[in-house]
Enzyme design. Structure first.
Site, PDB file in Angstrom:
ATOM      1  CG  HIS A   1      47.563   8.873 -26.042  1.00 36.18           C
ATOM      2  ND1 HIS A   1      46.430   9.057 -25.284  1.00 36.18           N
ATOM      3  CD2 HIS A   1      48.600   9.269 -25.260  1.00 36.18           C
ATOM      4  CE1 HIS A   1      46.765   9.574 -24.104  1.00 36.18           C
ATOM      5  NE2 HIS A   1      48.083   9.704 -24.075  1.00 36.18           N
TER       6      HIS A   1
ATOM      7  CD  GLU B   1      72.667   0.260 -43.669  1.00 40.34           C
ATOM      8  OE1 GLU B   1      71.612   0.861 -43.926  1.00 40.34           O
ATOM      9  OE2 GLU B   1      73.781   0.722 -43.905  1.00 40.34           O
TER      10      GLU B   1
ATOM     11  CE  LYS C   1      74.123   3.724 -51.032  1.00 38.40           C
ATOM     12  NZ  LYS C   1      75.318   4.348 -50.480  1.00 38.40           N
TER      13      LYS C   1
HETATM   14  C1  G6Q Z   1      75.355   3.295 -43.445  1.00 40.63           C
HETATM   15  C2  G6Q Z   1      75.014   2.874 -44.800  1.00 40.63           C
HETATM   16  C3  G6Q Z   1      74.249   3.888 -45.622  1.00 40.63           C
HETATM   17  C4  G6Q Z   1      75.073   5.111 -46.053  1.00 40.63           C
HETATM   18  C5  G6Q Z   1      74.269   5.907 -47.060  1.00 40.63           C
HETATM   19  C6  G6Q Z   1      74.986   7.135 -47.535  1.00 40.63           C
HETATM   20  O1  G6Q Z   1      75.997   2.665 -42.645  1.00 40.63           O
HETATM   21  O2  G6Q Z   1      76.109   2.384 -45.450  1.00 40.63           O
HETATM   22  O3  G6Q Z   1      73.104   4.325 -44.945  1.00 40.63           O
HETATM   23  O4  G6Q Z   1      75.406   5.887 -44.950  1.00 40.63           O
HETATM   24  O5  G6Q Z   1      73.947   5.087 -48.151  1.00 40.63           O
HETATM   25  O6  G6Q Z   1      76.226   6.812 -48.081  1.00 40.63           O
HETATM   26  P1  G6Q Z   1      77.295   7.933 -48.395  1.00 40.63           P
HETATM   27  O7  G6Q Z   1      77.690   8.580 -47.120  1.00 40.63           O
HETATM   28  O8  G6Q Z   1      78.427   7.228 -49.070  1.00 40.63           O
HETATM   29  O9  G6Q Z   1      76.611   8.915 -49.311  1.00 40.63           O
END
Ligand code: G6Q
Length: 411
Positions: free
Chosen positions: A286, A262, A392
């Site tokens: 394995h 990411e 999202k």
């Molecule tokens: C992490 C990302 C992503 C995020 C989640 C949860 O670096 O941005 O994985 O942590 O989408 O987001 P919230 O903490 O805002 O719920």
């Protein structure tokens, strides 16, 4: 490293805490003195709050992505140091089978939920929080007395009246860098007690200091990042297999997958973040090791292991202990990769004395710095995630019926 990016980081850290440090600044932040005071205040608040959790045996952390992967990896790793009668579970997915299984497996009266969302708006987390509230009410319990919030100041979740306790994550710490903030620390303090958590933070802080070392040979995460660049850009190896020879690190590859992919899965002039994957050894031997030895695509293999046992229990069979068998297998794999047919396949071994709260903190921070250094070298921003945010938004539009989808009827 591009001059502009260096400038950005220096400017930000002059006024505010360093980019991806958090509670570990407790021990002093060489780049941002204010950070230590902020960390100390939040840790003191947690120390005072912890006795309110004494009556609970299970903590369920509700959160996803950065709000669960790092915390889960460290929580599982440090299970041998857990206080008697305390356990932590993670509820992440909006798949109702995830929640159903968790609710079925806990005694609600003795369970505290910690809802973790930096934005306070994540669909999966919001849904599961509402479900937990509903389950508590149905059991005749009071949600406000059994749910704790961890969020950013000013988020829709920043309403302490609805929670037993409320802790903050600084707005400039990305989710995947947040395991040493309250995102990871509240659950860990419930599991271990506060002192081992301080040791965990100390370990991370020591790695932070090492990452500032200007002699590149002594700067372990910098060396690791350069090696990664060599593998990715000069040898054109597209994947990295992280293989902990430690069952306790079983969830580390999943955390590192997010941390690295990411952060550095971004466009640039040259290839950037590799695909990160892995499973604990010897099990992995394995499973997919055949491809690592002779197949394609090539993978750079990163082994992680410890010389001593964590629980202190072991068995000697046929003249050797299980620890010796485990380590012999690790070295055998590294040798086979180097010498076998076709051979000449490189690997690194990160070897620690013993898995402790401190070494787990250092390991976590080692990878954070490695990833950040690689981002600087590739000239990308390792601290944003536009692709994730787009997904999202689109899911939310689909649920509101704003996206013209003909294939599915979600009503
Ligand atoms: C992490 C990302 C992503 C995020 C989640 C949860 O670096 O941005 O994985 O942590 O989408 O987001 P919230 O903490 O805002 O719920």
């Amino acid at each position: 490293m591009k001059a502009m990016q260096t400038g950005e980081i220096v400017n930000r850290t002059e006024n505010r805490p360093a980019l991806h440090t958090a509670m570990r600044d407790l021990f002093g932040s060489p780049l941002a003195p204010k950070a230590s005071q902020m960390a100390q205040e939040e840790i003191d608040k947690l120390r005072k709050f912890l006795p309110q959790l004494d009556r609970f045996t299970t903590l369920v952390q509700i959160g996803i992505g950065g709000s669960s992967l790092g915390p889960e990896a460290i929580s599982i790793a440090l299970t041998p140091y857990a206080r008697k009668g305390k356990r932590v579970r993670f509820l992440t997915n909006v798949d109702p089978d995830d929640g159903a299984a968790i609710f079925k497996s806990v005694d609600l009266a003795r369970t505290v939920f910690v809802v973790v969302s930096k934005s306070g708006t994540t669909l999966e987390t919001r849904t599961n929080e509402l479900w937990a509230r509903q389950k508590l009410q149905e059991a005749g319990l009071v949600p406000e007395e059994q749910i704790v919030a961890v969020t950013a100041k000013g988020s829709p979740m920043d309403d302490p009246s609805r929670y037993l306790g409320a802790f903050y994550i600084w707005d400039f710490i990305g989710g995947r860098y947040s395991a040493t903030s309250m995102v990871g620390v509240v659950q860990l303090a419930f599991l271990l007690g506060i002192e081992p958590v301080i040791e965990f933070l100390r370990g991370a802080h020591e790695m932070d200091r090492l990452a500032l070392e200007t002699d590149a040979v002594k700067n372990l995460p910098l060396l690791a990042s350069l090696l990664g660049i060599w593998n990715r850009n000069f040898l054109a190896i597209p994947t990295v297999a992280v293989i902990p020879y430690s069952q306790l690190l079983a969830r580390f590859p999943a955390h590192l997958q997010q941390l690295d992919m990411e952060s550095n899965g971004k466009p640039a002039a040259s290839p950037t973040g590799p695909v990160i994957w892995g499973e604990p050894g010897t099990n992995a031997q394995h499973s997919f090791f055949q491809l690592l030895h002779q197949g394609s695509p090539l993978a750079a293999v990163e082994f992680i292991a410890f010389l001593e046992n964590t629980y202190g229990d072991d068995v000697v069979e046929e003249g050797t202990s299980s620890r010796q068998k485990l380590l012999a297998n690790l070295f055998a794999q590294a040798l086979a990769l180097a010498r076998g047919a076709p051979g000449n396949r490189g690997s690194t071994i990160l070897l620690g004395n013993k898995l402790t709260p401190q070494t787990v903190g250092s390991l976590l921070a080692y990878y954070e710095h490695k990833v950040a250094f690689q981002g600087f070298l590739w000239g990308i921003n390792s601290f944003d995630q536009p692709g994730v945010e787009l997904g999202k938004k689109l899911a939310s539009s689909i649920l509101k019926g704003e996206e013209p989808l003909t294939l599915y009827n979600l009503s």
